[in-house]
Design a protein around this motif. Structure first.
Motif, short mmCIF file in Angstrom:
data_model
loop_
_atom_site.label_atom_id
_atom_site.label_comp_id
_atom_site.label_asym_id
_atom_site.label_seq_id
_atom_site.Cartn_x
_atom_site.Cartn_y
_atom_site.Cartn_z
N TRP A 107 6.55 1.38 -9.29
CA TRP A 107 5.43 1.96 -8.54
C TRP A 107 5.88 2.33 -7.12
O TRP A 107 5.54 3.40 -6.61
CB TRP A 107 4.27 0.97 -8.47
CG TRP A 107 3.09 1.53 -7.74
CD1 TRP A 107 2.10 2.33 -8.24
CD2 TRP A 107 2.80 1.36 -6.33
NE1 TRP A 107 1.21 2.66 -7.24
CE2 TRP A 107 1.61 2.09 -6.08
CE3 TRP A 107 3.41 0.68 -5.30
CZ2 TRP A 107 1.04 2.13 -4.81
CZ3 TRP A 107 2.85 0.72 -4.03
CH2 TRP A 107 1.67 1.44 -3.80
N ARG B 260 0.84 -1.19 0.00
CA ARG B 260 0.00 0.00 0.00
C ARG B 260 0.88 1.25 0.00
O ARG B 260 2.05 1.18 0.42
CB ARG B 260 -0.91 0.02 1.23
CG ARG B 260 -1.75 -1.24 1.43
CD ARG B 260 -2.42 -1.24 2.79
NE ARG B 260 -1.44 -1.14 3.87
CZ ARG B 260 -1.73 -1.10 5.17
NH1 ARG B 260 -3.00 -1.14 5.55
NH2 ARG B 260 -0.79 -1.01 6.08
N PRO B 261 0.36 2.38 -0.44
CA PRO B 261 1.16 3.61 -0.41
C PRO B 261 1.72 3.90 0.98
O PRO B 261 2.90 4.23 1.12
CB PRO B 261 0.18 4.69 -0.86
CG PRO B 261 -0.78 3.97 -1.75
CD PRO B 261 -0.94 2.61 -1.13
N TRP C 66 5.53 4.75 2.25
CA TRP C 66 5.82 6.04 2.89
C TRP C 66 6.54 5.85 4.22
O TRP C 66 7.38 6.66 4.60
CB TRP C 66 4.53 6.82 3.12
CG TRP C 66 3.79 7.15 1.85
CD1 TRP C 66 4.28 7.14 0.58
CD2 TRP C 66 2.42 7.53 1.74
NE1 TRP C 66 3.30 7.49 -0.32
CE2 TRP C 66 2.14 7.72 0.38
CE3 TRP C 66 1.38 7.71 2.66
CZ2 TRP C 66 0.88 8.10 -0.10
CZ3 TRP C 66 0.13 8.08 2.20
CH2 TRP C 66 -0.10 8.29 0.83
N GLY D 140 -2.55 11.78 -1.14
CA GLY D 140 -1.46 10.92 -1.58
C GLY D 140 -0.08 11.51 -1.42
O GLY D 140 0.88 11.01 -2.00
N ARG E 202 6.73 10.51 -3.70
CA ARG E 202 5.58 11.28 -3.22
C ARG E 202 5.74 11.65 -1.74
O ARG E 202 5.31 12.72 -1.31
CB ARG E 202 4.29 10.46 -3.38
CG ARG E 202 3.62 10.60 -4.73
CD ARG E 202 2.40 9.69 -4.80
NE ARG E 202 1.63 9.95 -6.02
CZ ARG E 202 0.49 10.61 -6.04
NH1 ARG E 202 -0.01 11.11 -4.91
NH2 ARG E 202 -0.17 10.79 -7.16
N GLN F 17 5.92 6.09 -5.17
CA GLN F 17 5.36 6.39 -3.86
C GLN F 17 6.43 6.92 -2.91
O GLN F 17 6.17 7.80 -2.08
CB GLN F 17 4.70 5.15 -3.27
CG GLN F 17 3.46 4.69 -4.02
CD GLN F 17 2.39 5.76 -4.07
OE1 GLN F 17 2.15 6.45 -3.08
NE2 GLN F 17 1.75 5.90 -5.21
#
Length: 655
Positions: free
Chosen positions: A180, A147-148, A152, A251, A187, A184
């Motif tokens: 991917w 998952r993001p 993170w 996000g 981000r 992230q």
């Protein structure tokens, strides 16, 4: 695992990764079709042996491309080919012949899922650094989802370090998944909160584009005063938490790098040894400066929090849901650290002492007339116990208290209103160990869970259920008088056990306590009487207590061998976790029975509660109670245990 063994393991993994990658030309040839693609097709088709045509249909790709990819994988030894009479060639994974004896990792990049059969401790430790265990079952494997928020919160300083962990865990390069994850990772580094030299807070972005297209589209005058530059906004005082939540939901998690005061130094030594996973939690917290310790009841989150206090060595404020927990925290800190009673204060209805370590309730901390007491003191650490409540309107006011370090504790950071992401934006990222790993290592005993479907006790209640609507229907089913003989039966079947019987309704609790001739502990029970009853249960003077929702959290219940849930809070996953957790402990077994009235909505609620635990690796069974068969067994003198005596049909909870 020793350091030498770890080094050997790393070198072996690196060789496997290199071998799986092959030369540059070979990698280019296989980019179009990978072993993961074959596994994807295999899962869709529901079988491990496929023809090229079946693979092409499953993946909606051309037969020519698929056939070329299959040939390339066979050349590398990842697939085997077999000629059969009905088709020129069928294909299957080379590892299929020894799947029962070895670890197998299958990656589904499009879904960002990783399925692992027979993972060893090293693999699971590596996966936990960037993926979430969605389903855990030692018999049929483990399913991880990337998952993001997992990316993170990854405990690495650089993406290259994270990439190495990914490849060690998977044993191969998965370019699409890595791309991917890297996106992230980037981000999570686009925004940060910093302190301006004049003392106010500034929101910084890495580029004018991300500031204009994200932050200035999402934030308004409630959050920022005005732009300072193309990449900087002046933040309104007190809106920091809202900014972090809004950008997190968009996000883009915000790195909080403000120069917050750390308060007075406070030397703290921990007097107990941390378990290996607790040390990992504390290390990750120390590196990030914030986080939420997530682990099953009995995993020692409170002790780990004291380990964090010892690392910070600053004045600490602990927020708890109730006065009972405040007292328990104060006693535990004095018992397990070098701090004395004069250094630990409690601030609530019973007493009001602010000291270097202060424990108070969320309600008190959020009240205007008390806020200045906590705002004026510079805390090095704020601990949010049972932090799953933080997103609620009453509790979230306490999160406005600012500190350099913030730590949350929760066995179940889930909410039925889907606001659980706010837990991590208001407090910090999740830090934890998957439940199955703790079960396997013996740190926490896995309880046995069983849903028992009980018939109606009399026609009057059954008829009332049929004519009722909404919540009244659920209440009637929950208070089904047919549960009383079932509870008596379960207690008699486990005569040596200490038992907690949970109810949701006060009338039901009083009736049950009277029927069983045992005490009923509820929110109406005076605090001194609660302590007396719980202490007598701990000493073994009492072996059965009936408890209302007050026992779900907010008081430190003693561990029990047996828990019987007579009625539950409409299928709340959090409540199911808390009640099951009352039986979790380092040694010994425990049983949990959840009673549901057969043929009512209570059946669905019970399944919903316990499926959440099933996905964490806890085994859950279902059984339909037949009182007539049980009565005949009793007449014949059958006094075997409940699991053997009840002939009802048994199954496992389905997903």
């Amino acid at each position: 695992m020793t350091a030498d063994q770890t080094d050997d393991r790393d070198r072996t993994r690196d060789r496997d990764v290199d071998a799986a990658s092959g030369s540059t030309d070979e990698a280019d040839d296989c980019d179009a079709f990978t072993l993961a693609d074959f596994h994807e097709a295999s899962q869709r088709a529901g079988r491990p042996v496929l023809t090229a045509a079946a693979v092409a249909r499953a993946l909606e790709r051309s037969h020519e491309d698929v056939n070329g990819g299959l040939e390339a994988l066979a050349e590398r030894g990842d697939l085997e080919r077999l000629s059969v009479a009905t088709d020129p060639v069928v294909w299957y994974p080379s590892e299929l012949e020894d799947l029962t004896d070895r670890e197998r990792v299958v990656v589904f990049p499009k879904r960002r899922e990783i399925v692992v059969d027979r993972p060893d401790q090293f693999t699971r430790a590596q996966l936990s650094q960037f993926a979430h265990l969605a389903d855990g079952n030692g018999d049929s494997g483990y399913r991880y989802v990337v998952r993001p928020e997992d990316v993170w919160a990854a405990p690495h300083d650089t993406f290259e370090a994270l990439r190495r962990t990914i490849r060690q865990a998977l044993g191969q390069r998965e370019e699409r998944l890595e791309e991917w994850i890297e996106s992230q990772w980037d981000r999570a580094r686009q925004f940060r909160l910093v302190t301006h030299e004049d003392g106010y807070t500034v929101l910084e972005a890495t580029s004018p584009e991300v500031m204009g297209n994200v932050a200035r589209q999402k934030l308004d005058e409630e959050h920022v005063h005005a732009p300072i530059s193309e990449t900087e906004d002046w933040v309104r005082e007190g809106s920091e938490a809202a900014i972090k939540r809004i950008l997190y939901e968009a996000g883009y998690p915000v790195q909080d790098q403000r120069d917050l005061e750390s308060g007075e130094d406070l030397e703290i030594d921990l007097q107990v040894s941390l378990r290996p996973y607790q040390r990992t939690w504390v290390d990750r917290f120390e590196e990030a400066g914030e986080g939420v310790f997530v682990g099953p009841p009995g995993s020692g989150k409170t002790i780990a929090a004291m380990g964090a206090m010892a690392r910070v060595e600053g004045e600490t404020l602990v927020l708890v849901p109730s006065r009972d927990l405040a007292r328990q925290w104060a006693d535990a800190i004095v018992e397990h650290t070098s701090l004395g009673p004069a250094q630990v204060g409690q601030y609530h209805g019973g007493q009001k002492n602010v000291r270097p370590v202060t424990i108070t309730t969320y309600q008190i901390a959020g009240m205007d007339r008390h806020r200045s007491l906590f705002d004026d003191r510079q805390w090095g650490l704020v601990v949010f116990d049972e932090c799953q409540h933080v997103p609620s309107d009453v509790y979230r006011r306490s999160t406005h208290l600012q500190s350099r370090h913030r730590l949350g504790l929760s066995a179940s950071p889930i909410r039925e209103d889907d606001r659980q992401t706010e837990i991590f934006t208001l407090v910090g990222p999740p830090i934890g160990t998957d439940w199955q790993a703790l079960f396997d290592a013996g740190f926490v005993a896995e309880p046995e869970l069983e849903i028992r479907y009980v018939p109606w006790g009399d026609d009057e209640q059954q008829n009332a259920y049929g004519s009722a609507e909404g919540r009244e229907r659920y209440r009637i089913a929950a208070e089904n008088r047919g549960k009383v003989p079932e509870i008596r039966y379960l207690l008699a079947a486990h005569p040596e056990s200490t038992a907690l019987v949970f109810v949701d309704y006060l009338d039901q609790g009083r009736d049950l306590a009277a029927a069983l001739d045992v005490p009923f502990l509820s929110g109406e029970t005076p605090h001194h009487e609660r302590r007396r009853l719980l202490e007598s249960f701990r000493r073994g003077d009492r072996d059965v207590l009936v408890i209302s929702r007050v026992g779900d959290e907010g008081i430190d219940l003693p561990a029990a061998d047996l828990a019987i849930v007579a009625s539950g809070l409409g299928g709340s996953r959090r409540q199911g976790t808390q009640r099951v957790g009352r039986t979790m402990r380092p040694v010994g077994g425990a049983l949990v029975y959840v009673l549901a009235t057969r043929g009512t909505r209570e059946e669905d609620f019970a399944r919903r509660q316990l499926q959440h635990l099933g996905r964490k690796g806890v085994t859950v069974r279902e059984r339909s109670v037949d009182p007539d068969e049980r009565a005949r067994g009793a007449d014949e003198g059958d006094d075997t245990a409940a699991d053997d005596a009840d002939p009802g049909e048994e199954s496992s909870v389905s997903e």
